[in-house]
Motif scaffolding. Structure first.
Motif, PDB file in Angstrom:
ATOM      1  N   LEU A 140       0.808  -1.212   0.000  1.00  0.00           N
ATOM      2  CA  LEU A 140       0.000   0.000   0.000  1.00  0.00           C
ATOM      3  C   LEU A 140       0.845   1.269   0.000  1.00  0.00           C
ATOM      4  N   LEU A 141       1.960   1.265   0.723  1.00  0.00           N
ATOM      5  CA  LEU A 141       2.782   2.468   0.843  1.00  0.00           C
ATOM      6  C   LEU A 141       3.305   2.958  -0.509  1.00  0.00           C
ATOM      7  N   PRO A 142       3.906   2.077  -1.341  1.00  0.00           N
ATOM      8  CA  PRO A 142       4.338   2.565  -2.657  1.00  0.00           C
ATOM      9  C   PRO A 142       3.180   3.003  -3.541  1.00  0.00           C
ATOM     10  N   VAL A 143       2.015   2.336  -3.404  1.00  0.00           N
ATOM     11  CA  VAL A 143       0.859   2.715  -4.206  1.00  0.00           C
ATOM     12  C   VAL A 143       0.393   4.119  -3.818  1.00  0.00           C
ATOM     13  N   ILE A 144       0.344   4.389  -2.509  1.00  0.00           N
ATOM     14  CA  ILE A 144      -0.038   5.729  -2.045  1.00  0.00           C
ATOM     15  C   ILE A 144       0.971   6.765  -2.530  1.00  0.00           C
ATOM     16  N   GLY A 145       2.264   6.411  -2.450  1.00  0.00           N
ATOM     17  CA  GLY A 145       3.296   7.329  -2.931  1.00  0.00           C
ATOM     18  C   GLY A 145       3.137   7.628  -4.411  1.00  0.00           C
ATOM     19  N   PHE A 146       2.822   6.597  -5.197  1.00  0.00           N
ATOM     20  CA  PHE A 146       2.619   6.803  -6.636  1.00  0.00           C
ATOM     21  C   PHE A 146       1.412   7.703  -6.895  1.00  0.00           C
ATOM     22  N   ILE A 147       0.321   7.467  -6.169  1.00  0.00           N
ATOM     23  CA  ILE A 147      -0.891   8.263  -6.382  1.00  0.00           C
ATOM     24  C   ILE A 147      -0.662   9.729  -5.994  1.00  0.00           C
ATOM     25  N   VAL A 148      -0.013   9.935  -4.840  1.00  0.00           N
ATOM     26  CA  VAL A 148       0.158  11.297  -4.317  1.00  0.00           C
ATOM     27  C   VAL A 148       1.203  12.076  -5.109  1.00  0.00           C
ATOM     28  N   PHE A 149       2.332  11.438  -5.412  1.00  0.00           N
ATOM     29  CA  PHE A 149       3.459  12.169  -5.996  1.00  0.00           C
ATOM     30  C   PHE A 149       3.574  12.019  -7.509  1.00  0.00           C
ATOM     31  N   SER A 150       2.810  11.127  -8.124  1.00  0.00           N
ATOM     32  CA  SER A 150       2.907  10.936  -9.573  1.00  0.00           C
ATOM     33  C   SER A 150       1.565  11.092 -10.270  1.00  0.00           C
ATOM     34  N   LEU A 151       0.577  10.298  -9.870  1.00  0.00           N
ATOM     35  CA  LEU A 151      -0.693  10.287 -10.587  1.00  0.00           C
ATOM     36  C   LEU A 151      -1.451  11.605 -10.454  1.00  0.00           C
ATOM     37  N   ILE A 152      -1.610  12.084  -9.224  1.00  0.00           N
ATOM     38  CA  ILE A 152      -2.347  13.336  -9.003  1.00  0.00           C
ATOM     39  C   ILE A 152      -1.649  14.521  -9.683  1.00  0.00           C
ATOM     40  N   PRO A 153      -0.310  14.696  -9.525  1.00  0.00           N
ATOM     41  CA  PRO A 153       0.346  15.781 -10.265  1.00  0.00           C
ATOM     42  C   PRO A 153       0.229  15.634 -11.779  1.00  0.00           C
ATOM     43  N   LEU A 154       0.238  14.389 -12.269  1.00  0.00           N
ATOM     44  CA  LEU A 154       0.105  14.171 -13.710  1.00  0.00           C
ATOM     45  C   LEU A 154      -1.259  14.646 -14.206  1.00  0.00           C
ATOM     46  N   VAL A 155      -2.310  14.258 -13.488  1.00  0.00           N
ATOM     47  CA  VAL A 155      -3.660  14.681 -13.876  1.00  0.00           C
ATOM     48  C   VAL A 155      -3.804  16.197 -13.735  1.00  0.00           C
ATOM     49  N   TYR A 156      -3.242  16.745 -12.663  1.00  0.00           N
ATOM     50  CA  TYR A 156      -3.321  18.190 -12.428  1.00  0.00           C
ATOM     51  C   TYR A 156      -2.594  18.957 -13.534  1.00  0.00           C
ATOM     52  N   SER A 157      -1.411  18.440 -13.941  1.00  0.00           N
ATOM     53  CA  SER A 157      -0.648  19.085 -15.010  1.00  0.00           C
ATOM     54  C   SER A 157      -1.388  18.992 -16.340  1.00  0.00           C
ATOM     55  N   ALA A 158      -2.026  17.848 -16.597  1.00  0.00           N
ATOM     56  CA  ALA A 158      -2.774  17.687 -17.841  1.00  0.00           C
ATOM     57  C   ALA A 158      -3.929  18.681 -17.911  1.00  0.00           C
ATOM     58  N   TYR A 159      -4.601  18.909 -16.793  1.00  0.00           N
ATOM     59  CA  TYR A 159      -5.679  19.895 -16.779  1.00  0.00           C
ATOM     60  C   TYR A 159      -5.127  21.310 -16.926  1.00  0.00           C
ATOM     61  N   ALA A 160      -3.974  21.580 -16.268  1.00  0.00           N
ATOM     62  CA  ALA A 160      -3.376  22.920 -16.343  1.00  0.00           C
ATOM     63  C   ALA A 160      -2.983  23.279 -17.766  1.00  0.00           C
ATOM     64  N   ALA A 161      -2.734  22.289 -18.613  1.00  0.00           N
ATOM     65  CA  ALA A 161      -2.366  22.556 -19.996  1.00  0.00           C
ATOM     66  C   ALA A 161      -3.479  23.256 -20.765  1.00  0.00           C
ATOM     67  N   PHE A 162      -4.693  23.178 -20.270  1.00  0.00           N
ATOM     68  CA  PHE A 162      -5.840  23.802 -20.931  1.00  0.00           C
ATOM     69  C   PHE A 162      -6.289  25.075 -20.217  1.00  0.00           C
ATOM     70  N   THR A 163      -5.390  25.623 -19.391  1.00  0.00           N
ATOM     71  CA  THR A 163      -5.709  26.843 -18.641  1.00  0.00           C
ATOM     72  C   THR A 163      -4.608  27.884 -18.857  1.00  0.00           C
ATOM     73  N   ASP A 164      -4.861  29.094 -18.346  1.00  0.00           N
ATOM     74  CA  ASP A 164      -3.855  30.159 -18.398  1.00  0.00           C
ATOM     75  C   ASP A 164      -3.217  30.354 -17.031  1.00  0.00           C
ATOM     76  N   TRP A 165      -3.086  29.283 -16.290  1.00  0.00           N
ATOM     77  CA  TRP A 165      -2.588  29.325 -14.909  1.00  0.00           C
ATOM     78  C   TRP A 165      -1.158  29.853 -14.864  1.00  0.00           C
ATOM     79  N   ASN A 166      -0.895  30.710 -13.877  1.00  0.00           N
ATOM     80  CA  ASN A 166       0.453  31.258 -13.707  1.00  0.00           C
ATOM     81  C   ASN A 166       1.195  30.621 -12.546  1.00  0.00           C
TER      82      ASN A 166
END
Length: 306
Positions: free
Chosen positions: A30-56
């Protein structure tokens, strides 16, 4: 006839030790899975959404659709940095060839093999920032070590990192030197794992040295080559530290700027996080396509010892 009474099956009792071991194992997973979700998956999804915004990077994220991508495909600097990134990947085949030749030489049981392996592997475990500073000094046009060596042979060396014609080859030489030991050790392990009986049988059949290499050595080390090509392309597409330290301004006429370096400039210098995210998304798609194509080619050309 008398009916046979069915004896009810007893439920298997699970020991407390068994349950405890499974719970502990689940926590380890569970620990590596949580680490992957928190530090990789969530930032990846957040970055993908930010690509369609004018975020500074600090303010509110306003959805602007495909505007970042339209702007990106008209950005001449993006194409230039993409070309520089691909150009610097020319060091990948050069490094693989040199590391394979070194591994072949060391596999012959020459004296001092352990010492040579250690010497070649030292740059791999050394700090990339420190190595970049060292090579920046070596490439200096006035007092650099490279030009001092060339001066011995009567050759006037250029100012390597300030010349648009030499800055990319200079960085390629540095990256090849840095990763040579890692590739060499993998090739050496692959060559030494080839059964000697293969070579003995080939010699009995009258196979030449080139035929033994072509039909035995190369097919046996092919999985290592595939692994190195994939990982080196992924790593080469993320080239940043060397460029940022050796040529902090992206080199003369942006001749050494890579995609990740340009992305970093847009994100943390110009505060165009949305635009930088769109660039990162395009780069990720390109790397994914190239990697998937390599897996496809490798599967088609795979072989079996059976």
């Amino acid at each position: 006839m008398e009916q046979v009474k069915k004896v009810p099956e007893r439920k298997k009792r699970t020991s407390k030790l068994y349950v405890h071991e499974h719970r502990v194992a689940f926590l380890f997973v569970l620990l590596p899975v949580i680490g992957f979700i928190v530090f990789s998956l969530i930032p990846l999804v957040y970055s993908a959404y930010a690509a369609f915004t004018d975020w500074n990077g600090l303010g509110q994220m306003n959805f602007i659709g495909l505007d970042n991508f339209r702007k990106l495909f008209k950005d001449e600097y993006f194409y230039k940095t993409l070309f520089n990134t691909v150009y610097m990947m020319l060091g990948i085949p050069i490094g693989l060839i040199l590391s394979f030749l070194l591994a072949s030489a060391l596999s012959r049981g020459i004296k001092g093999t352990t010492i040579f392996r250690t010497i070649y592997y030292i740059p791999v475990i050394s700090s990339l920032a420190a190595i970049s500073i060292l090579w920046q000094w070596a490439y200096n046009g006035d007092f650099g070590l490279v030009n001092q060596v060339l001066d011995i042979f009567g050759i006037e060396g250029p100012n390597w990192l300030q010349n648009p014609n030499t800055v990319k080859p200079a960085i390629i030489i540095m990256t090849v030197w840095k990763g040579l030991g890692y590739s060499m050790l993998l090739y050496l392990a692959a060559i030494q794992s080839v059964p000697k009986t293969f070579y003995e049988a080939a010699e009995l059949d009258g196979a030449s040295a080139f035929q033994r290499f072509r039909n035995i050595t190369w097919p046996m080390v092919k999985p290592v080559t595939f692994f190195l090509v994939v990982t080196n392309i992924i790593g080469g597409s993320q080239l940043f530290t060397e460029v940022n330290i050796m040529t902090p301004t992206g080199g003369p006429q942006y001749s050494s700027a890579t995609v990740v370096w340009y992305l970093w400039q847009k994100a943390f210098k110009n505060w165009q996080m949305g635009y930088a995210s769109s660039m990162a998304l395009i780069l990720a798609v390109l790397v994914f396509i190239i990697t998937a194509f390599q897996f496809y080619i490798n599967n088609r050309n795979s072989y079996s010892l059976d």
